[in-house]
Design an enzyme around this catalytic site. Sequence first.
Site, PDB file in Angstrom:
ATOM      1  N   ASP A   1       0.835  -1.194   0.000  1.00 23.64           N
ATOM      2  CA  ASP A   1       0.000   0.000   0.000  1.00 23.64           C
ATOM      3  C   ASP A   1       0.876   1.253   0.000  1.00 23.64           C
ATOM      4  O   ASP A   1       1.954   1.255  -0.595  1.00 23.64           O
ATOM      5  CB  ASP A   1      -0.936  -0.032   1.222  1.00 23.64           C
TER       6      ASP A   1
ATOM      7  N   HIS B   1      -3.511   6.079   3.909  1.00 19.24           N
ATOM      8  CA  HIS B   1      -4.289   4.991   3.309  1.00 19.24           C
ATOM      9  C   HIS B   1      -3.893   3.635   3.889  1.00 19.24           C
ATOM     10  O   HIS B   1      -4.723   2.911   4.447  1.00 19.24           O
ATOM     11  CB  HIS B   1      -4.085   5.008   1.794  1.00 19.24           C
TER      12      HIS B   1
ATOM     13  N   SER C   1     -10.955  -0.342  -1.404  1.00 18.11           N
ATOM     14  CA  SER C   1      -9.678  -0.387  -0.693  1.00 18.11           C
ATOM     15  C   SER C   1      -9.847  -0.852   0.739  1.00 18.11           C
ATOM     16  O   SER C   1      -8.957  -1.509   1.298  1.00 18.11           O
ATOM     17  CB  SER C   1      -9.015   0.998  -0.687  1.00 18.11           C
TER      18      SER C   1
END
Length: 359
Positions: A56, A89, A259
Amino acid sequence: MRRAAGLLVPALLLAPPAAAQDVACVRPVEAPPPVAAEPDVHRIARGEGVRVAVIDTGVAPHPSLGHVEPVADLVSPWAPDPWFDCDGHGTVVAGVIREVAPGAEILSIRQSSGHYRDSSGGTLDTLTQAVHAALDAGAGVINISVVSCLDPAVLLDAAPLHHALQRAEEDGVVVVAAAGNAGGQCQPGMVVHPAHEETVLAVGAVHPGDPHALAGYVLPGGQVAAAGRVPVGLSPAGHGHATGTVNAQGQEASFEGTSFAAPVVSGVAALLRERHPFDSAADLRHRIVEAAEPGHGVVDTHTTVTHLAGDYAREGREVGVEKHRAETGGVPARAGTLLLVALLAVLLTAPVRARGPRA
């Protein structure tokens, strides 16, 4: 996120190393921690000892994550820091995994970032490198919440990525990936890497207001689905919690999208890996898909972990009873015993659906 954070772009050639980060990092929108009770499923499995690689934007060390192992930084290899999550994220993704499987060990592989104009990261080539790095580090589950959307007419050699994923399959490692969000560079009809690969479990997101309906932004192709909205996630600052992030232009983004649905399934895969250590990657994928709800394949953690795969019904065996009668005309003791055995045989061979942990 619904924006293009962590978006992969195809690369035919490697980009030269960049000098430094040139776009300001996002700021977390701070929030109090959520109040949540320990789910009953953790009495059955917690994912203890299962190493889950998060490919990621980096995973910031956080008290809720335990030790985060810094495996690789393919975004800034000239100054590697897998613990640096400039995009806000990967840390949230890791938090979702640990919420589902609190015993799992998180491996951080920083592969993508939207804060470098020139970087060697964020390509199919670095995604391939990231998968190999995860396997070299002993991952049992790999979560990929970044995607690359390509027009089918674009000729691109994805064989190296395919071979890396095949290596994961041979090593018994479950690879879970986001199905992708429609918008920007991702449109319906495009090929979504790596979700379209046969050995990858592609995950869509359900609508926040209806757990049985897919969210409108989900690209087709997901095999299963899970909640794609994280109301409060781990802050990428390394402490506290957040409801979203704000970029340098003041634009706020919530934690929503495929996600954040993918790590739910990755956490479930970690629980299953603990419960079934000798299963192949295909076996574990089959368990997840088979236990999912009909329709969009929504994954329920407890149902999946306690699900018994296959049909366990057996045919009953016939037990003969001798038709001997005593002089009094009654049934002899031996015949009565055999009748009891026949009854027990029928009961023991009836199909049973187990809803709890195995003994």
